[in-house]
Design an enzyme around this catalytic site. Structure first.
Site, PDB file in Angstrom:
ATOM      1  N   ASN A 174      36.260  30.644  39.031  1.00 43.96           N
ATOM      2  CA  ASN A 174      34.953  30.074  38.705  1.00 43.96           C
ATOM      3  C   ASN A 174      33.876  30.637  39.626  1.00 43.96           C
ATOM      4  O   ASN A 174      34.124  30.889  40.809  1.00 43.96           O
ATOM      5  CB  ASN A 174      34.987  28.544  38.828  1.00 43.96           C
ATOM      6  CG  ASN A 174      36.000  27.948  37.869  1.00 43.96           C
ATOM      7  OD1 ASN A 174      36.390  28.597  36.883  1.00 43.96           O
ATOM      8  ND2 ASN A 174      36.478  26.752  38.157  1.00 43.96           N
TER       9      ASN A 174
ATOM     10  N   CYS B 254      22.018  43.944  44.958  1.00 44.12           N
ATOM     11  CA  CYS B 254      21.431  45.148  44.363  1.00 44.12           C
ATOM     12  C   CYS B 254      22.523  45.939  43.647  1.00 44.12           C
ATOM     13  O   CYS B 254      23.609  46.150  44.191  1.00 44.12           O
ATOM     14  CB  CYS B 254      20.803  46.021  45.459  1.00 44.12           C
ATOM     15  SG  CYS B 254      20.209  47.601  44.829  1.00 44.12           S
TER      16      CYS B 254
ATOM     17  N   HIS C 157      36.097  35.923  41.292  1.00 45.76           N
ATOM     18  CA  HIS C 157      35.147  36.522  40.349  1.00 45.76           C
ATOM     19  C   HIS C 157      33.709  36.429  40.837  1.00 45.76           C
ATOM     20  O   HIS C 157      32.771  36.592  40.072  1.00 45.76           O
ATOM     21  CB  HIS C 157      35.287  35.865  38.960  1.00 45.76           C
ATOM     22  CG  HIS C 157      36.602  36.191  38.317  1.00 45.76           C
ATOM     23  ND1 HIS C 157      37.072  35.498  37.226  1.00 45.76           N
ATOM     24  CD2 HIS C 157      37.555  37.101  38.612  1.00 45.76           C
ATOM     25  CE1 HIS C 157      38.267  35.993  36.879  1.00 45.76           C
ATOM     26  NE2 HIS C 157      38.573  36.960  37.712  1.00 45.76           N
TER      27      HIS C 157
ATOM     28  N   CYS D 214      15.888  49.263  48.265  1.00 47.57           N
ATOM     29  CA  CYS D 214      15.916  50.597  47.640  1.00 47.57           C
ATOM     30  C   CYS D 214      15.281  50.616  46.256  1.00 47.57           C
ATOM     31  O   CYS D 214      15.243  51.654  45.603  1.00 47.57           O
ATOM     32  CB  CYS D 214      17.373  51.079  47.520  1.00 47.57           C
ATOM     33  SG  CYS D 214      18.278  50.304  46.165  1.00 47.57           S
TER      34      CYS D 214
END
Ligand code: OAD
Ligand code: ZN
Length: 246
Positions: A102, A127, A119, A150
């Protein structure tokens, strides 16, 4: 619920346990499970169409908006009695690992400490180029918010289909599976690898496997004990019967 006496005796003595949870554990917190149908404007999409690197490359805004919608739903969710019972179990068992598929963060919210988020976690954003985590971002951005370092597109810190699981977390989960004396599989349909093979791995290392799920799954026939029911009901009863709390 009357757990078999031999299981109660085993649990009262257990030193090392591992638990795998899936979306079923958060269902009683009002969060839909993965195999539940999607609702509203997302009904026409399958999660497998959105939770992939290809979907993000094709239409980053669509994928970002889907996670923002899911994240909103989770913000209102609270842990249920099953989450709290697992935190009690962790307090009662000397060496306890909670491996979860979860991404809703509800186990930590309920007080569980040794949580391995296989997960990822939907509340975290990183990013997609340099991997830098973002603490805040411009929600009104045209496509998806951009990385302040960036300029790359930000993405949810969750594992998409086809992506590798976070190495260190998977390794820690495999160690916990190898060392545990009892392995619980709770609220998961047991169809997504590698999470789905953890119970078998535990069993080959001599662990007792206990499954708690609303319906039977591919694991059920191999489990040593199967409790069919809602984890928010079965878990508190089990913790009460074994450790007298919950
Ligand atoms: P699923 O939706 O596949 O399975 C949820 C399971 O919980 C089902 O077997 C339900 O019967 C059961 N269930 C529902 N409500 C319950 C309740 N109140 N108490 C106990 N059981 C209940 O969700 P997961 O197995 O978690 O991965 O799915 C695993 C992974 O599939 C997800 O983490 C996701 C998806 O691919 C990624 O996103 C990488
Ligand atoms: Zn970046």
């Amino acid at each position: 619920m009357d757990a078999p006496a031999e299981l109660i005796a085993i649990l009262r003595k257990v030193e090392r346990a591992a638990v795998l949870t899936g979306a079923g554990v958060s269902q009683e917190s009002g969060l839909r499970t993965f195999r539940d149908s999607q609702e509203g404007l997302w009904a026409k999409y399958e999660p497998t169409d959105l939770a992939t690197p290809e979907a993000f490359a094709r239409d980053p805004k669509l994928v970002w908006d889907w996670y923002a919608w899911r994240s909103e739903a989770i913000k209102g969710a609270r842990p249920n009695r099953g989450h709290y019972a697992l935190a009690e179990m962790e307090a009662a068992i000397p060496n306890f690992s909670l491996i979860t598929q979860n991404v809703d963060g509800l186990h930590r919210f309920a007080g569980s400490r040794n949580v391995l988020e296989l997960h990822g976690n939907i509340q975290r954003v990183r990013c997609s180029v340099c991997g830098e985590f973002a603490e805040n971002w411009d929600e009104e951005a045209e496509v998806t918010p951009a990385c302040s370092k960036c300029g790359g597109l930000l993405r949810p810190h969750v594992v998409w289909f086809g992506e590798p699981l976070p190495e260190a977390i998977l390794t820690a989960a495999l160690v916990a599976v190898k060392e545990c004396q009892v392995f619980f599989s709770i609220g998961t349909s047991g169809v997504v690898q590698p999470a789905a093979s953890l119970a078998r791995a535990a069993q080959t290392h001599g662990a007792i496997v206990v499954e708690i799920n609303a319906e039977s799954t591919p694991l059920t026939l191999q489990a040593d004990y199967f409790f069919q029911g809602k984890s928010g009901e079965v878990l508190p009863d089990l913790v009460k019967e074994v450790w007298g709390k919950a």
